[in-house]
Design a protein around this motif. Sequence first.
Motif, mmCIF file in Angstrom:
data_model
loop_
_atom_site.group_PDB
_atom_site.id
_atom_site.type_symbol
_atom_site.label_atom_id
_atom_site.label_comp_id
_atom_site.label_asym_id
_atom_site.label_seq_id
_atom_site.Cartn_x
_atom_site.Cartn_y
_atom_site.Cartn_z
ATOM 1 N N THR A 5 0.815 -1.213 0.000
ATOM 2 C CA THR A 5 0.000 0.000 0.000
ATOM 3 C C THR A 5 0.851 1.267 0.000
ATOM 4 O O THR A 5 0.392 2.322 -0.425
ATOM 5 C CB THR A 5 -0.933 0.015 1.223
ATOM 6 O OG1 THR A 5 -0.170 -0.177 2.411
ATOM 7 C CG2 THR A 5 -1.974 -1.086 1.114
ATOM 8 N N LYS A 6 2.089 1.177 0.505
ATOM 9 C CA LYS A 6 2.983 2.344 0.479
ATOM 10 C C LYS A 6 3.439 2.678 -0.936
ATOM 11 O O LYS A 6 3.961 3.760 -1.186
ATOM 12 C CB LYS A 6 4.203 2.101 1.379
ATOM 13 C CG LYS A 6 3.891 2.177 2.862
ATOM 14 C CD LYS A 6 5.007 1.607 3.721
ATOM 15 C CE LYS A 6 6.315 2.330 3.580
ATOM 16 N NZ LYS A 6 6.312 3.674 4.164
ATOM 17 N N LEU A 7 3.286 1.729 -1.848
ATOM 18 C CA LEU A 7 3.731 1.921 -3.233
ATOM 19 C C LEU A 7 2.566 2.232 -4.168
ATOM 20 O O LEU A 7 2.756 2.354 -5.382
ATOM 21 C CB LEU A 7 4.447 0.657 -3.724
ATOM 22 C CG LEU A 7 5.549 0.108 -2.810
ATOM 23 C CD1 LEU A 7 6.133 -1.166 -3.407
ATOM 24 C CD2 LEU A 7 6.648 1.142 -2.590
ATOM 25 N N TYR A 8 1.386 2.356 -3.607
ATOM 26 C CA TYR A 8 0.179 2.548 -4.414
ATOM 27 C C TYR A 8 0.051 4.015 -4.811
ATOM 28 O O TYR A 8 0.188 4.918 -3.981
ATOM 29 C CB TYR A 8 -1.046 2.097 -3.612
ATOM 30 C CG TYR A 8 -2.349 2.192 -4.366
ATOM 31 C CD1 TYR A 8 -2.652 1.296 -5.388
ATOM 32 C CD2 TYR A 8 -3.275 3.180 -4.047
ATOM 33 C CE1 TYR A 8 -3.852 1.378 -6.061
ATOM 34 C CE2 TYR A 8 -4.478 3.273 -4.716
ATOM 35 C CZ TYR A 8 -4.768 2.366 -5.730
ATOM 36 O OH TYR A 8 -5.954 2.463 -6.406
ATOM 37 N N ILE A 9 -0.213 4.275 -6.087
ATOM 38 C CA ILE A 9 -0.416 5.644 -6.567
ATOM 39 C C ILE A 9 -1.861 6.029 -6.307
ATOM 40 O O ILE A 9 -2.784 5.409 -6.863
ATOM 41 C CB ILE A 9 -0.095 5.759 -8.067
ATOM 42 C CG1 ILE A 9 1.351 5.338 -8.340
ATOM 43 C CG2 ILE A 9 -0.336 7.190 -8.556
ATOM 44 C CD1 ILE A 9 1.711 5.334 -9.818
ATOM 45 N N PRO A 10 -2.112 7.034 -5.467
ATOM 46 C CA PRO A 10 -3.499 7.416 -5.187
ATOM 47 C C PRO A 10 -4.204 7.842 -6.476
ATOM 48 O O PRO A 10 -3.690 8.703 -7.207
ATOM 49 C CB PRO A 10 -3.363 8.593 -4.218
ATOM 50 C CG PRO A 10 -1.981 8.486 -3.663
ATOM 51 C CD PRO A 10 -1.149 7.869 -4.746
ATOM 52 N N PRO A 11 -5.361 7.260 -6.770
ATOM 53 C CA PRO A 11 -6.060 7.653 -8.002
ATOM 54 C C PRO A 11 -6.656 9.039 -7.847
ATOM 55 O O PRO A 11 -7.094 9.419 -6.759
ATOM 56 C CB PRO A 11 -7.150 6.587 -8.126
ATOM 57 C CG PRO A 11 -7.406 6.139 -6.722
ATOM 58 C CD PRO A 11 -6.089 6.225 -6.018
ATOM 59 N N PRO A 12 -6.684 9.831 -8.910
ATOM 60 C CA PRO A 12 -7.312 11.151 -8.813
ATOM 61 C C PRO A 12 -8.814 11.018 -8.627
ATOM 62 O O PRO A 12 -9.434 10.080 -9.114
ATOM 63 C CB PRO A 12 -6.968 11.801 -10.155
ATOM 64 C CG PRO A 12 -6.742 10.656 -11.084
ATOM 65 C CD PRO A 12 -6.169 9.553 -10.246
ATOM 66 N N SER A 13 -9.352 11.928 -7.877
ATOM 67 C CA SER A 13 -10.795 11.909 -7.676
ATOM 68 C C SER A 13 -11.503 12.141 -9.002
ATOM 69 O O SER A 13 -11.042 12.925 -9.845
ATOM 70 C CB SER A 13 -11.196 12.991 -6.675
ATOM 71 O OG SER A 13 -12.591 13.118 -6.615
ATOM 72 N N PRO A 14 -12.636 11.467 -9.232
ATOM 73 C CA PRO A 14 -13.365 11.711 -10.480
ATOM 74 C C PRO A 14 -13.869 13.149 -10.583
ATOM 75 O O PRO A 14 -14.121 13.651 -11.672
ATOM 76 C CB PRO A 14 -14.525 10.711 -10.411
ATOM 77 C CG PRO A 14 -14.660 10.361 -8.966
ATOM 78 C CD PRO A 14 -13.283 10.454 -8.404
ATOM 79 N N LYS A 15 -14.022 13.794 -9.426
ATOM 80 C CA LYS A 15 -14.435 15.191 -9.417
ATOM 81 C C LYS A 15 -13.295 16.008 -8.837
ATOM 82 O O LYS A 15 -13.139 16.095 -7.620
ATOM 83 C CB LYS A 15 -15.699 15.378 -8.582
ATOM 84 C CG LYS A 15 -16.928 14.666 -9.162
ATOM 85 C CD LYS A 15 -18.157 14.911 -8.297
ATOM 86 C CE LYS A 15 -19.393 14.254 -8.889
ATOM 87 N NZ LYS A 15 -20.604 14.505 -8.057
ATOM 88 N N VAL A 16 -12.484 16.563 -9.691
ATOM 89 C CA VAL A 16 -11.318 17.319 -9.250
ATOM 90 C C VAL A 16 -11.197 18.578 -10.088
ATOM 91 O O VAL A 16 -11.518 18.587 -11.287
ATOM 92 C CB VAL A 16 -10.029 16.477 -9.364
ATOM 93 C CG1 VAL A 16 -9.699 16.153 -10.792
ATOM 94 C CG2 VAL A 16 -8.862 17.172 -8.684
ATOM 95 N N VAL A 17 -10.778 19.653 -9.460
ATOM 96 C CA VAL A 17 -10.570 20.909 -10.168
ATOM 97 C C VAL A 17 -9.373 20.762 -11.095
ATOM 98 O O VAL A 17 -8.288 20.335 -10.659
ATOM 99 C CB VAL A 17 -10.343 22.066 -9.174
ATOM 100 C CG1 VAL A 17 -10.002 23.353 -9.920
ATOM 101 C CG2 VAL A 17 -11.564 22.269 -8.292
ATOM 102 N N GLN A 18 -9.543 21.061 -12.344
ATOM 103 C CA GLN A 18 -8.442 21.003 -13.297
ATOM 104 C C GLN A 18 -7.526 22.209 -13.089
ATOM 105 O O GLN A 18 -7.960 23.357 -13.230
ATOM 106 C CB GLN A 18 -8.971 20.974 -14.730
ATOM 107 C CG GLN A 18 -9.824 19.758 -15.045
ATOM 108 C CD GLN A 18 -9.065 18.463 -14.821
ATOM 109 O OE1 GLN A 18 -7.905 18.338 -15.225
ATOM 110 N NE2 GLN A 18 -9.721 17.506 -14.177
#
Length: 890
Positions: free
Chosen positions: A8-21
């Motif tokens: 889990t320390k190597l996991y890339i956090p996925p971007p939120s589907p609702k995120v400010v560009q």
Amino acid sequence: MPTLILSTKLYIPPPSPKVVQRARLIERLDEGLHRKLTLICAPAGFGKSTLVSTWVAACDQQVGWLSLDEGDNDLTRFLSYFIAALRTVAPNIGEGLLSMLQSPQPPPTESILTALLNEITTIPDRFVLVLDDYHVIDVKPVDQALAFLIEHLPPQMHLVIATREDPQLPLARLRARDQLTELRATDLRFTLSEAAGFLNQIRGLDLSTEEVTALEARTEGWIAGLQLAAISLQGHKDATGFIQSFTGSSRFIIDYLAEEVLERQSEEVRSFLLRTSILRRMCASLCDAVLNPNSDASPVGLSHVIASQAMLENLERFNLFIVPLDNERRWYRYHHLFAEVLHAHLMEEHPEWVPALHRRASAWYEQHGLPFEAIRHAFAAEDPGRAAGLVELEARTMLISRQDQTFLGWLKALPDELVRTRPVLSAYYAVALLSHDLEASEDRLRDAERSLDGAARISERPEAPSAPMVVVDEEEFRCLPGITAITRAYHAGALGDVSGSVTYARRALDLLPEDDHLWRGAAAALLGLASWNSGDLEAAYRSFVNSTASLRRIGDITQLISVAFMLADIRTAQGRLREAERIYEQSLKLAAEEGKPVPLPTADLYVGMSELRREHNDLEAASQCLLKSKELDVHAWIPENRYRWYVAIARIKEAQGDFGGALDLLDEAERLYINIRSPDPYVRPVAALKARVWIRQGRLAEVLEWAREAGLSSGDDLSYVREFEHITLARMLIARYTSDRVDSAIHEAMSLLERLLQAAEAGERTGSVVEIMVLQALAHHEKGDMPAALMPLEGALKLAEPEGYVRMFVDEGMPMAHLLLEAAACGIMPDYIGKLLQAFETEQQQGSQPELDLNAKEFAFRSYPQEPRVRSADESGSHTPTSPTSPTSP
């Protein structure tokens, strides 16, 4: 045992589907790829991780990610995770380096990093590595290691660091070189348009321009504040009044808004949030264990066990500052700032819950084979007894895997009086301190021995009061008498008490269980080192053979090859060069069979082989061996032996007549020599090797100063560990006589050589015997007594010829060449002398020896027969081989 890697320390956090560009920031990150480092530095809640995860999701390069935590302040652990993160980009990168980090004798950090950088250069495509939360790192070794990596970073690698504070890295230098891209809090704050997009489009609040402007001004674009405000505003009828109701610093805003968020949650959700705030990472099973009132006597408990998986999914659905750590949505963590606020509320409202919560977490991690986290929660629970027990269970593993810094950190965090009552912990504490602080190790060893003595007294007198002793690992406790004896053997050897080391090592072998091959192998090796230090090389050889038998049973190839290197060293000192060569060849074959990574100490085997090739006068082959050793990865070296590579090449330079180059290399060897108190024999000090080169240069003043500083005199009591130095002293005395005709010097030399010869013969150290006889011959030659010179020379030749010695004679220069010509004229070993004279002639042609008229007496003895003469007892001497048919000089 290698460091357990939490994926889990190597996991890339996925971007939120609702995120400010945030195109302006993404563009700056893209532009920074041509530089070495991108630094994203801002306080908590500024969206650092979200920005990077959004960027890497659209990046056209491969990306590795490492989320750091406090445990990564251990350099071995940090580098293990760093390499593991690289391996998500290139699976073959660092192959062998991970296991090498936990090897019994890891190389210096710079060497490990150099090997890693060399492997990174083989990656064909450009890639990015992200280090998130670097602010948790607060130790210099990690900072220094990362600074070295950045300084030498290959062009295909780009590093991104996200942190709350500036790291201790050479940022000013990187700025000056245009190798650094920086994003700070002022860059990360939401602009007015970004704030409007977040509040109205993402959160669906439908705020007016004035309301957005007011909220953006009050939060100063601080993303966490806006996010909390958005959560709080949902359901509020009076948005304008709410916005105007708070003001102040970021700390005030986060506290205020977090309280708003918490108060709007159901009791069930609120309790879940507070109790799980102690966890860095969460899964449903772990949360259930922490929340379960039946797993601990918690004063306040939930009415039932919450279905934690559903709760975690709901928290994610409602954007309550929770981040998934894998694609399966099994592991999560809270936003760091939110976790801090939750924990602060927990400590304020229910501090009495905290110890029980941490104990439950510790128990869960223990049951699931994650000792590091189990120990961390035990310390957080302020339960030193539990922490001590867990540390005790991990003691052997931590030392085998070379994580002694982390292990020592745990031990130092425990109350001293608690450690003293635990003999297993005290004993392993003593072992961990051996290479760091011998005096502190002694104190801990005494604690373990006192506990053992107390236990013995109680077993003899059961009616006596019970001793305050705690044992968790019963198996280790049964081994404890042997382990303490081994530690005593190490202490004695490191302090020069050879007989004491032998006594304790033998006691360890008597006490250890037959199936404890790890410690039995260590005891046999210590016995071998003690015998080696005393000069009983054959006994040392037998002990090391016994050690290899134990190592084979546990399949430790690295230690097998390490011991083989010592076996070959011993055979070389015994003058059994052919056997030493076979040991090297067999060990190199074993190393090759292991494949990659090449095991430690394969590089050292090549250095040893080079020394034999040099003695056989094959300087080209000797040089090739050193090149092969240098080409190997750093994990193929024993760190303490790296100086020997420079010694070996210096001796080749010396053989080639390049005395200046030899001294430069010996200076480097002296710098690299690791001077620690240990039982390992240091029988050929680099300073003595330098003195020998000075003698050949005629720099007797420097040699006299060396002898004075070393405290050497011809009347010293002799010992094997100083034998090489005393032989060097004899060389100096002969050189003084040659230079200044000081009669006392030659008499001292001959007396010293006679005593050295007796000691070397008694110890069956034929390598030393040959050299001493050579010097006796040269001393008599300098005095003009040719018959007396030929007797020890003949003895040396007879011992040297079967083993192929050449440089032993050729390095003595023209005086030895003349002696050999005289011996040839007397019919002494014509074939062997012919080979030696040929070596002189070759060096003469190459210009590394002065010219000698080799034809003047070349094999003159073959032109006419020599009448044999029987030597008298006085002539032959007690230590020189004689033959009734040996010819004499004319």
